[in-house]
Design an enzyme around this catalytic site. Structure first.
Site, PDB file in Angstrom:
ATOM      1  N   ASP A  96      32.394  42.475  38.702  1.00 56.86           N
ATOM      2  CA  ASP A  96      33.826  42.304  38.867  1.00 56.86           C
ATOM      3  C   ASP A  96      34.115  40.852  38.503  1.00 56.86           C
ATOM      4  OD1 ASP A  96      36.536  42.832  39.803  1.00 56.86           O
ATOM      5  OD2 ASP A  96      36.005  41.629  41.555  1.00 56.86           O
TER       6      ASP A  96
ATOM      7  N   ASP B  65      37.372  38.551  39.383  1.00 57.58           N
ATOM      8  CA  ASP B  65      37.988  37.712  40.421  1.00 57.58           C
ATOM      9  C   ASP B  65      37.240  37.839  41.747  1.00 57.58           C
ATOM     10  OD1 ASP B  65      39.951  36.981  38.566  1.00 57.58           O
ATOM     11  OD2 ASP B  65      41.269  38.625  39.162  1.00 57.58           O
TER      12      ASP B  65
ATOM     13  N   HIS C  40      42.132  27.418  47.480  1.00 58.65           N
ATOM     14  CA  HIS C  40      43.044  26.279  47.620  1.00 58.65           C
ATOM     15  C   HIS C  40      43.605  25.830  46.266  1.00 58.65           C
ATOM     16  CE1 HIS C  40      39.259  24.273  46.640  1.00 58.65           C
ATOM     17  NE2 HIS C  40      39.970  23.225  46.265  1.00 58.65           N
TER      18      HIS C  40
ATOM     19  N   THR D 294      37.021  44.708  35.287  1.00 55.39           N
ATOM     20  CA  THR D 294      38.028  44.081  36.137  1.00 55.39           C
ATOM     21  C   THR D 294      39.372  44.798  36.088  1.00 55.39           C
ATOM     22  OG1 THR D 294      39.172  41.962  36.565  1.00 55.39           O
ATOM     23  CG2 THR D 294      38.544  42.406  34.279  1.00 55.39           C
TER      24      THR D 294
ATOM     25  N   GLN E 107      43.162  44.437  36.185  1.00 51.74           N
ATOM     26  CA  GLN E 107      44.112  43.361  35.890  1.00 51.74           C
ATOM     27  C   GLN E 107      45.535  43.914  35.915  1.00 51.74           C
ATOM     28  OE1 GLN E 107      43.485  40.019  35.623  1.00 51.74           O
ATOM     29  NE2 GLN E 107      41.452  40.620  36.331  1.00 51.74           N
TER      30      GLN E 107
ATOM     31  N   CYS F 194      41.297  47.111  33.235  1.00 56.31           N
ATOM     32  CA  CYS F 194      42.389  48.056  33.424  1.00 56.31           C
ATOM     33  C   CYS F 194      43.663  47.240  33.551  1.00 56.31           C
ATOM     34  CB  CYS F 194      42.177  48.897  34.679  1.00 56.31           C
ATOM     35  SG  CYS F 194      43.624  49.915  35.072  1.00 56.31           S
TER      36      CYS F 194
ATOM     37  N   CYS G 203      45.847  55.736  37.039  1.00 56.53           N
ATOM     38  CA  CYS G 203      45.305  55.803  35.684  1.00 56.53           C
ATOM     39  C   CYS G 203      43.826  56.184  35.760  1.00 56.53           C
ATOM     40  CB  CYS G 203      45.483  54.458  34.991  1.00 56.53           C
ATOM     41  SG  CYS G 203      44.511  53.156  35.764  1.00 56.53           S
TER      42      CYS G 203
ATOM     43  N   CYS H 157      41.309  54.580  34.480  1.00 53.81           N
ATOM     44  CA  CYS H 157      40.360  53.479  34.330  1.00 53.81           C
ATOM     45  C   CYS H 157      40.286  52.515  35.516  1.00 53.81           C
ATOM     46  CB  CYS H 157      40.662  52.694  33.051  1.00 53.81           C
ATOM     47  SG  CYS H 157      42.344  52.109  32.884  1.00 53.81           S
ATOM     48  N   ARG H 158      41.258  52.506  36.391  1.00 51.88           N
ATOM     49  CA  ARG H 158      41.288  51.510  37.470  1.00 51.88           C
ATOM     50  C   ARG H 158      40.213  51.785  38.516  1.00 51.88           C
ATOM     51  NH1 ARG H 158      44.776  47.622  38.805  1.00 51.88           N
ATOM     52  NH2 ARG H 158      44.795  46.938  40.962  1.00 51.88           N
TER      53      ARG H 158
END
Length: 181
Positions: free
Chosen positions: A8, A10, A19, A54, A56, A93, A101, A103-104
């Protein structure tokens, strides 16, 4: 057949909700997490193909364009290359959250598509994520799963849990399943 580590983005590769940055919608918001470059290099050296999968949803929600996402991914691959490491392919995605969908994540489509494209034995591969949808996608695809940077005490049924990708690499290498050519 090849063996892969699906990452993944993020929270595994880069900062998010930190921060310095809330969400990564521009290249200037991309900050590589400590130890990620060397970790990916170790995976490369061990013979793994390394892929990014990921969600997105910011594209579908209008916070960024696909062109901007490509620029962010170029920034990511450039920063990782500074450590002599390589990401072999990226799948994302772009649909809105809850768009249902195909693909997510937590659906396994992105992993399965990359596995088919790169002749990967997905059952001998590993999905690394920081949230439940990542672990569920890996499980649905038939991968071993690793949870990193967990925000809660929940493990989501992951096969292993570590503080970050750097600390997960020894487990990944130790649990590597040799793939026949």
């Amino acid at each position: 057949m090849n063996q892969a580590v699906f990452l993944d983005r993020d929270g595994v590769i880069n900062e998010v909700l930190s921060h310095r940055v809330k969400f990564v919608n521009k290249p200037k918001d991309f900050y590589l997490l400590k130890g990620v470059g060397p970790a990916i290099k170790h995976l490369n050296e061990a013979g793994f193909l390394v892929f990014v999968v990921t969600n997105q949803g910011g594209i579908g929600l209008g916070y960024m364009t696909e062109e901007r996402l490509e620029m962010i991914h170029e920034t990511m691959t450039d920063q990782i290359a500074e450590f002599g490491a390589v990401i072999h392919d990226i799948s994302y995605c772009s649909h809105k959250p809850h768009a249902d969908c195909p693909c997510r994540k937590p659906k396994a489509y992105m992993l399965e598509r990359l596995a088919k494209k790169h002749k990967v034995d997905i059952g001998k591969s590993i999905m690394v994520g920081d949230r439940e949808p990542d672990i569920l996608a890996g499980k649905k695809a038939g991968c071993q799963t690793v949870l990193v940077n967990a925000r809660e005490d929940e493990t989501y049924g992951a096969d292993a849990v570590f503080s970050d990708l750097e600390h997960a690499v020894p487990w990944i290498l130790q649990n590597r399943i040799m793939v026949e050519e």
